[in-house]
Scaffold this motif. Sequence first.
Motif, mmCIF file in Angstrom:
data_model
loop_
_atom_site.group_PDB
_atom_site.id
_atom_site.type_symbol
_atom_site.label_atom_id
_atom_site.label_comp_id
_atom_site.label_asym_id
_atom_site.label_seq_id
_atom_site.Cartn_x
_atom_site.Cartn_y
_atom_site.Cartn_z
ATOM 1 N N GLU A 230 -0.678 15.708 57.584
ATOM 2 C CA GLU A 230 0.424 15.198 58.012
ATOM 3 C C GLU A 230 1.227 16.367 58.524
ATOM 4 O O GLU A 230 1.514 16.245 59.720
ATOM 5 N N ARG A 231 1.646 17.509 57.700
ATOM 6 C CA ARG A 231 2.353 18.420 58.160
ATOM 7 C C ARG A 231 1.944 18.909 59.251
ATOM 8 O O ARG A 231 2.570 19.313 60.365
ATOM 9 N N SER A 232 0.382 19.136 59.406
ATOM 10 C CA SER A 232 -0.129 20.041 60.443
ATOM 11 C C SER A 232 0.076 19.294 61.867
ATOM 12 O O SER A 232 0.360 19.801 62.876
ATOM 13 N N LEU A 233 -0.244 17.976 61.675
ATOM 14 C CA LEU A 233 -0.278 17.043 62.852
ATOM 15 C C LEU A 233 1.028 16.973 63.454
ATOM 16 O O LEU A 233 1.322 16.970 64.505
ATOM 17 N N ALA A 234 2.269 16.966 62.292
ATOM 18 C CA ALA A 234 3.522 16.877 63.040
ATOM 19 C C ALA A 234 3.983 18.290 63.499
ATOM 20 O O ALA A 234 4.669 18.136 64.395
ATOM 21 N N GLU A 235 3.696 19.258 63.062
ATOM 22 C CA GLU A 235 3.862 20.608 63.613
ATOM 23 C C GLU A 235 3.343 20.847 65.076
ATOM 24 O O GLU A 235 4.065 21.054 66.066
ATOM 25 N N ALA A 236 2.217 20.375 65.146
ATOM 26 C CA ALA A 236 1.345 20.169 66.416
ATOM 27 C C ALA A 236 1.987 19.399 67.667
ATOM 28 O O ALA A 236 2.248 19.755 68.644
ATOM 29 N N ARG A 237 2.620 18.362 67.179
ATOM 30 C CA ARG A 237 3.461 17.367 67.967
ATOM 31 C C ARG A 237 4.573 17.950 68.302
ATOM 32 O O ARG A 237 5.151 17.686 69.449
ATOM 33 N N THR A 238 5.154 18.640 67.475
ATOM 34 C CA THR A 238 6.577 19.408 67.694
ATOM 35 C C THR A 238 6.337 20.413 68.852
ATOM 36 O O THR A 238 7.202 20.354 69.845
ATOM 37 N N LEU A 239 4.994 21.119 68.880
ATOM 38 C CA LEU A 239 4.750 21.825 69.908
ATOM 39 C C LEU A 239 4.521 21.293 71.280
ATOM 40 O O LEU A 239 4.704 21.947 72.026
ATOM 41 N N THR A 240 4.092 20.266 71.198
ATOM 42 C CA THR A 240 3.456 19.227 72.471
ATOM 43 C C THR A 240 4.836 18.853 73.044
ATOM 44 O O THR A 240 4.795 18.727 74.349
ATOM 45 N N LEU A 241 5.790 18.850 72.287
ATOM 46 C CA LEU A 241 7.318 18.441 73.022
ATOM 47 C C LEU A 241 7.474 18.972 74.188
ATOM 48 O O LEU A 241 7.996 18.320 74.992
ATOM 49 N N ALA A 242 7.298 20.343 74.483
ATOM 50 C CA ALA A 242 7.687 21.068 75.616
ATOM 51 C C ALA A 242 7.022 20.727 76.915
ATOM 52 O O ALA A 242 7.816 20.756 77.713
ATOM 53 N N GLY A 243 5.774 20.113 76.847
ATOM 54 C CA GLY A 243 5.240 19.658 77.933
ATOM 55 C C GLY A 243 5.209 18.457 78.204
ATOM 56 O O GLY A 243 4.460 17.877 79.234
ATOM 57 N N ALA A 244 5.817 17.449 77.364
ATOM 58 C CA ALA A 244 5.650 15.962 77.516
ATOM 59 C C ALA A 244 6.707 15.487 78.269
ATOM 60 O O ALA A 244 7.895 15.667 78.317
ATOM 61 N N PRO A 245 6.658 14.445 79.102
ATOM 62 C CA PRO A 245 7.606 13.699 79.727
ATOM 63 C C PRO A 245 8.541 13.196 78.891
ATOM 64 O O PRO A 245 8.277 12.746 77.557
ATOM 65 N N GLY A 246 9.701 12.699 79.599
ATOM 66 C CA GLY A 246 10.883 12.307 78.685
ATOM 67 C C GLY A 246 10.665 11.356 77.437
ATOM 68 O O GLY A 246 10.908 11.573 76.418
ATOM 69 N N GLU A 247 10.176 10.220 77.937
ATOM 70 C CA GLU A 247 10.032 8.987 77.020
ATOM 71 C C GLU A 247 9.117 9.373 75.826
ATOM 72 O O GLU A 247 9.160 9.291 74.464
ATOM 73 N N CYS B 71 8.544 11.497 61.289
ATOM 74 C CA CYS B 71 8.200 10.572 60.181
ATOM 75 C C CYS B 71 6.954 11.354 59.683
ATOM 76 O O CYS B 71 6.718 11.345 58.260
ATOM 77 N N GLY B 72 6.225 12.299 60.324
ATOM 78 C CA GLY B 72 5.058 13.070 59.591
ATOM 79 C C GLY B 72 5.653 13.947 58.646
ATOM 80 O O GLY B 72 5.051 14.157 57.503
ATOM 81 N N HIS B 73 6.728 14.342 58.938
ATOM 82 C CA HIS B 73 7.399 15.625 57.923
ATOM 83 C C HIS B 73 7.752 14.782 56.836
ATOM 84 O O HIS B 73 7.725 15.359 55.585
ATOM 85 N N VAL B 74 8.216 13.704 56.946
ATOM 86 C CA VAL B 74 8.892 12.723 55.829
ATOM 87 C C VAL B 74 7.607 12.241 54.923
ATOM 88 O O VAL B 74 7.730 12.457 53.690
ATOM 89 N N HIS B 75 6.413 11.973 55.570
ATOM 90 C CA HIS B 75 5.263 11.411 54.885
ATOM 91 C C HIS B 75 4.815 12.473 54.224
ATOM 92 O O HIS B 75 4.578 12.396 52.791
#
Length: 179
Positions: A135-152, A163-167
Amino acid sequence: MPSTLPSRRGLLAGAAGIAGAVLLSGCSDDGPPAADPEVPLERRMRETAVRESERLLERYDATAAAHPDLAQRLAPLRASVAAHTAALADEGAPSASRSPSPVPSGAEAAAPPAPGAAPVPAAPADALTALADAERSLAEARTLTLAGAPGELARMLASVAACGHVHSYLLTSNPGASS
């Protein structure tokens, strides 16, 4: 004796020119595409996020199958991951996890883990730690992905990462312990 070093103004002008050239080259069609140009970036990012969430669902299922006593504790977290998967799924993208499904039981729980999936540790505490790490690894990867993601999509990825960090925290906390 004149200095052979460039002036500070010259260095700044050169750096600005290089930065401008890099920015302009990013907008040109000269280079090879990094991915299929017919598929929009947001859709590719969503499909990747859905596949990652589906792999996490498989880990939840494998953990519940290996440790049936943990199934009740894992059920709400797994349902949340399934809901995230459905929310991330594009209408046109196939997904096996469109709606939250319960943790498998009985004969379904005895199914072997997916090929290439990490084995579930034999000790329940270690299994929870391994799931928390996933969960933590995926949450961290998604956080890094934010920089290149469109707004929504960036907002959705940020929410799912939180949520992944909370899990991860809930998986490693001692349930029922008083604070």
